[in-house]
Structures are given as structure tokens and as C-alpha cells.
Design a protein around this motif. Structure first.
Motif, PDB file in Angstrom:
ATOM      1  N   ASP A  47     107.450 -69.066 102.947  1.00  0.00           N
ATOM      2  CA  ASP A  47     108.511 -68.893 101.956  1.00  0.00           C
ATOM      3  C   ASP A  47     108.247 -67.787 100.942  1.00  0.00           C
ATOM      4  OD1 ASP A  47     106.411 -70.103 100.647  1.00  0.00           O
ATOM      5  OD2 ASP A  47     107.647 -71.540  99.559  1.00  0.00           O
ATOM      6  N   ARG A  48     107.114 -67.064 101.057  1.00  0.00           N
ATOM      7  CA  ARG A  48     106.797 -66.064 100.040  1.00  0.00           C
ATOM      8  C   ARG A  48     105.828 -65.021 100.593  1.00  0.00           C
ATOM      9  NH1 ARG A  48     108.511 -67.260  95.348  1.00  0.00           N
ATOM     10  NH2 ARG A  48     108.320 -65.697  93.685  1.00  0.00           N
ATOM     11  N   MET A  49     106.021 -63.794 100.166  1.00  0.00           N
ATOM     12  CA  MET A  49     105.107 -62.707 100.492  1.00  0.00           C
ATOM     13  C   MET A  49     104.578 -62.105  99.202  1.00  0.00           C
ATOM     14  SD  MET A  49     105.815 -59.214 102.680  1.00  0.00           S
ATOM     15  CE  MET A  49     106.316 -58.137 101.348  1.00  0.00           C
ATOM     16  N   SER A  50     103.268 -62.081  99.053  1.00  0.00           N
ATOM     17  CA  SER A  50     102.638 -61.489  97.869  1.00  0.00           C
ATOM     18  C   SER A  50     101.562 -60.527  98.337  1.00  0.00           C
ATOM     19  CB  SER A  50     102.022 -62.572  96.983  1.00  0.00           C
ATOM     20  OG  SER A  50     103.002 -63.470  96.506  1.00  0.00           O
ATOM     21  N   ALA A  51     101.505 -59.367  97.712  1.00  0.00           N
ATOM     22  CA  ALA A  51     100.517 -58.366  98.093  1.00  0.00           C
ATOM     23  C   ALA A  51     100.232 -57.457  96.902  1.00  0.00           C
ATOM     24  CB  ALA A  51     101.006 -57.546  99.282  1.00  0.00           C
ATOM     25  N   ALA A  52      99.044 -56.862  96.910  1.00  0.00           N
ATOM     26  CA  ALA A  52      98.662 -55.923  95.863  1.00  0.00           C
ATOM     27  C   ALA A  52      97.739 -54.879  96.468  1.00  0.00           C
ATOM     28  CB  ALA A  52      97.969 -56.645  94.711  1.00  0.00           C
ATOM     29  N   VAL A  53      97.904 -53.626  96.032  1.00  0.00           N
ATOM     30  CA  VAL A  53      97.145 -52.510  96.591  1.00  0.00           C
ATOM     31  C   VAL A  53      96.335 -51.862  95.473  1.00  0.00           C
ATOM     32  CG1 VAL A  53      97.280 -50.350  97.882  1.00  0.00           C
ATOM     33  CG2 VAL A  53      99.006 -52.123  98.242  1.00  0.00           C
ATOM     34  N   VAL A  54      95.054 -51.644  95.739  1.00  0.00           N
ATOM     35  CA  VAL A  54      94.170 -50.959  94.796  1.00  0.00           C
ATOM     36  C   VAL A  54      94.262 -49.460  95.035  1.00  0.00           C
ATOM     37  CG1 VAL A  54      91.820 -50.706  93.931  1.00  0.00           C
ATOM     38  CG2 VAL A  54      92.608 -52.941  94.766  1.00  0.00           C
ATOM     39  N   LEU A  55      94.533 -48.710  93.991  1.00  0.00           N
ATOM     40  CA  LEU A  55      94.647 -47.256  94.057  1.00  0.00           C
ATOM     41  C   LEU A  55      93.698 -46.607  93.061  1.00  0.00           C
ATOM     42  CD1 LEU A  55      98.558 -47.069  94.118  1.00  0.00           C
ATOM     43  CD2 LEU A  55      97.025 -46.972  96.094  1.00  0.00           C
ATOM     44  N   ALA A  56      93.502 -45.297  93.207  1.00  0.00           N
ATOM     45  CA  ALA A  56      92.623 -44.569  92.277  1.00  0.00           C
ATOM     46  C   ALA A  56      93.224 -43.199  92.001  1.00  0.00           C
ATOM     47  CB  ALA A  56      91.215 -44.452  92.845  1.00  0.00           C
ATOM     48  N   PRO A  57      94.363 -43.142  91.312  1.00  0.00           N
ATOM     49  CA  PRO A  57      95.002 -41.851  91.030  1.00  0.00           C
ATOM     50  C   PRO A  57      94.157 -41.004  90.084  1.00  0.00           C
ATOM     51  CG  PRO A  57      96.104 -43.624  89.839  1.00  0.00           C
ATOM     52  CD  PRO A  57      95.119 -44.276  90.754  1.00  0.00           C
ATOM     53  N   GLU A  58      94.035 -39.728  90.409  1.00  0.00           N
ATOM     54  CA  GLU A  58      93.153 -38.836  89.638  1.00  0.00           C
ATOM     55  C   GLU A  58      93.948 -38.073  88.587  1.00  0.00           C
ATOM     56  OE1 GLU A  58      91.150 -36.505  92.575  1.00  0.00           O
ATOM     57  OE2 GLU A  58      89.926 -38.189  93.272  1.00  0.00           O
ATOM     58  N   VAL A  59      94.715 -38.808  87.799  1.00  0.00           N
ATOM     59  CA  VAL A  59      95.523 -38.234  86.725  1.00  0.00           C
ATOM     60  C   VAL A  59      95.476 -39.197  85.538  1.00  0.00           C
ATOM     61  CG1 VAL A  59      97.084 -36.968  88.269  1.00  0.00           C
ATOM     62  CG2 VAL A  59      97.609 -39.322  87.611  1.00  0.00           C
ATOM     63  N   PRO A  60      95.859 -38.752  84.332  1.00  0.00           N
ATOM     64  CA  PRO A  60      95.896 -39.671  83.187  1.00  0.00           C
ATOM     65  C   PRO A  60      96.834 -40.853  83.449  1.00  0.00           C
ATOM     66  CG  PRO A  60      96.043 -37.398  82.441  1.00  0.00           C
ATOM     67  CD  PRO A  60      96.155 -37.360  83.933  1.00  0.00           C
ATOM     68  N   LEU A  61      96.572 -41.944  82.768  1.00  0.00           N
ATOM     69  CA  LEU A  61      97.311 -43.187  83.001  1.00  0.00           C
ATOM     70  C   LEU A  61      98.812 -43.007  82.845  1.00  0.00           C
ATOM     71  CD1 LEU A  61      97.230 -46.244  83.531  1.00  0.00           C
ATOM     72  CD2 LEU A  61      96.983 -46.569  81.057  1.00  0.00           C
ATOM     73  N   GLU A  62      99.250 -42.237  81.838  1.00  0.00           N
ATOM     74  CA  GLU A  62     100.683 -42.098  81.592  1.00  0.00           C
ATOM     75  C   GLU A  62     101.390 -41.437  82.768  1.00  0.00           C
ATOM     76  OE1 GLU A  62     103.470 -43.564  79.950  1.00  0.00           O
ATOM     77  OE2 GLU A  62     101.982 -43.430  78.362  1.00  0.00           O
ATOM     78  N   GLU A  63     100.676 -40.654  83.558  1.00  0.00           N
ATOM     79  CA  GLU A  63     101.236 -40.108  84.791  1.00  0.00           C
ATOM     80  C   GLU A  63     101.045 -41.079  85.949  1.00  0.00           C
ATOM     81  OE1 GLU A  63     100.068 -36.081  85.727  1.00  0.00           O
ATOM     82  OE2 GLU A  63      99.702 -35.645  83.618  1.00  0.00           O
ATOM     83  N   ALA A  64      99.909 -41.756  85.959  1.00  0.00           N
ATOM     84  CA  ALA A  64      99.584 -42.659  87.062  1.00  0.00           C
ATOM     85  C   ALA A  64     100.518 -43.856  87.146  1.00  0.00           C
ATOM     86  CB  ALA A  64      98.135 -43.138  86.936  1.00  0.00           C
ATOM     87  N   VAL A  65     101.111 -44.251  86.015  1.00  0.00           N
ATOM     88  CA  VAL A  65     102.008 -45.415  86.048  1.00  0.00           C
ATOM     89  C   VAL A  65     103.274 -45.143  86.844  1.00  0.00           C
ATOM     90  CG1 VAL A  65     101.179 -46.530  83.942  1.00  0.00           C
ATOM     91  CG2 VAL A  65     102.964 -44.770  83.788  1.00  0.00           C
ATOM     92  N   ALA A  66     103.457 -43.893  87.280  1.00  0.00           N
ATOM     93  CA  ALA A  66     104.553 -43.594  88.198  1.00  0.00           C
ATOM     94  C   ALA A  66     104.414 -44.388  89.491  1.00  0.00           C
ATOM     95  CB  ALA A  66     104.596 -42.098  88.520  1.00  0.00           C
TER      96      ALA A  66
END
Length: 238
Positions: A47-66
Motif C-alpha cells: 500500500d505504500r512506496m517510500s524511498a530516499a537517495v543520497v547525493l553529494a552535489p558539489e555546489v553551495p546548499l542554496e543551489e543544491a536544494v534544486a
């Protein structure tokens, strides 16, 4: 739980978790421990699908939140490839997912720093999607809430949808790295829910005008236009 193991693109590794374990929290913990980017923590139930992906963007956080709107665009593309063509998907700025106009799950984001100017050591995007309503006999009590299989998508396999989401996530990350946020902007604006309408958020009310180049929300009230940075949607994991 669904026993079959999803297959992901190279450089992505799957980690299934048991019932009662939040994949998003698990992925954040793994990121804080220094795991490699590309870890996909998931829990697939009937009845439910949950998932999460770990990333490592090489930019400041305010750009990475894209990565939050990017993961929403990836989800729309993934479901669009599997669902009947009449199924409509829209995205809320805060991360909510709308299927045929009703709320159907959420996207989430967390990072290893809260400093918008710092480069995060890790960043996690999460997807939580109800497949069946909790109570099939009382769906009329919550007309603004729905579940995927109640919207003409009963033939969409959860494993195939998860695999497709990760593939499209990879595709959009590659486009973001090559061309910046502009292609995501163009795609996301066509999927945005509530643009041009009144809304209330973070104690402010006004008209949702759109977003700036970093996906900050532009909210117009009677006196001025407020900018609410997308980084305010970051969750704090303790």
C-alpha cells in the motif's frame, strides 16, 4: 513487503529496510556516516512506496536544494512513462505531489549543513507515495487526498516506478550539471501547482507568483513581494 529487488543504474546501490524503518531517516544517517553517493534506501509495501537517495552535489546548499524540484520533475517523468496518458501529475513548491488534482504523497529534502553558502557533504531527497488509500470505504471523507492506485494507475508496478524514478533522477542531475537550473525551471513551471493562486506559507499569505532562479518562492501580498528561499524546506534530522 515486496520481495523482489529493484535494479538501479550503475553507481546506484539499493538498500531495502524493514517495516517501521523510515527510508528517509535511514538515508540521512547513512549520509552522515559518509556513505557513497547513489545509495537508494527503499521500502516497498503493498500500500505504500517510500524511498530516499543520497547525493553529494558539489555546489553551495542554496543551489543544491534544486534537487527537490528536480526530483519532482523526475517523478512526473517516471510516472508519465508508466501510467495512462490521462493521469495528471503536478508538483507543490513545498514538495507535495498532486495526482489528478489531489494530494498524493510528498518529496522531502535534508542535507549535512544548514548554511546556504556551504557545500553540503551529503544531501538526501526522499519520496513517500501512498499506493492504496488507508480506508477504501471512506475516501470521500478526504477528497483532497488520494493514492496512486485510486487514480487509474493500478497497473503501475511499484518496483518499476521506483526504478524509473531513479533513472530519471540521474538523467535530470546530468542535465543540471551540464546546463544549470534553466532546463529544470522550464519543466517544473509547467508542472507547478497553484501558481497564480493565493496561498499561505510560513506565516505569510499572498499570491504565488512563481520562483526565482534558485527556486525561491515569490509571494506577493498587498504591500510587497516576499522571497522565501527553497532552503527553508530543508528538514533537520537529529
Amino acid at each position: 513487503m515486496i520481495d523482489a529487488a529493484p535494479q538501479f543504474p550503475p553507481l546506484f546501490q539499493g538498500l531495502a529496510v524493514e517495516p517501521g524503518i523510515d527510508p528517509f531517516a535511514k538515508a540521512c544517517a547513512k549520509g552522515a556516516m559518509g556513505c557513497d553517493a547513489g545509495l537508494v534506501v527503499h521500502r516497498l509495501a503493498a500500500d505504500r512506496m517510500s524511498a530516499a537517495v543520497v547525493l553529494a552535489p558539489e555546489v553551495p546548499l542554496e543551489e543544491a536544494v534544486a534537487m527537490l524540484p528536480l526530483s519532482g520533475v523526475a517523478f512526473q517523468n517516471a510516472l508519465g512513462a508508466l501510467a495512462p496518458p490521462e493521469v495528471a501529475v503536478h508538483l507543490e513548491w513545498t514538495g507535495g505531489i498532486r495526482v489528478n488534482g489531489a494530494r498524493c504523497g510528498d518529496l522531502r529534502i535534508a542535507a549535512g549543513t544548514g548554511d546556504p553558502d556551504a557545500q553540503p557533504e551529503w544531501l538526501v531527497v526522499g519520496l513517500d507515495l501512498p499506493l492504496w488509500p488507508e480506508d477504501l470505504d471512506r475516501t470521500g471523507d478526504t477528497p483532497d487526498q488520494t493514492a496512486l492506485y485510486a487514480e487509474g494507475c493500478a497497473d503501475v508496478d511499484a518496483i518499476a516506478l521506483l526504478e524509473s524514478w531513479v533513472r530519471h533522477l540521474l538523467l535530470w542531475i546530468s542535465r543540471w550539471e551540464e546546463a544549470g537550473a534553466k532546463p529544470i525551471h522550464a519543466e517544473w513551471r509547467g508542472l507547478a501547482h497553484g501558481m497564480g493562486e493565493d496561498m499561505s506559507i510560513d506565516g505569510r499569505s499572498g499570491t504565488f507568483l512563481g520562483v526565482d532562479e534558485r527556486f525561491g518562492l515569490l509571494l506577493r501580498d498587498a504591500e510587497t513581494t516576499h522571497l522565501i528561499p527553497l532552503s527553508t524546506r530543508l528538514e533537520t534530522m537529529t
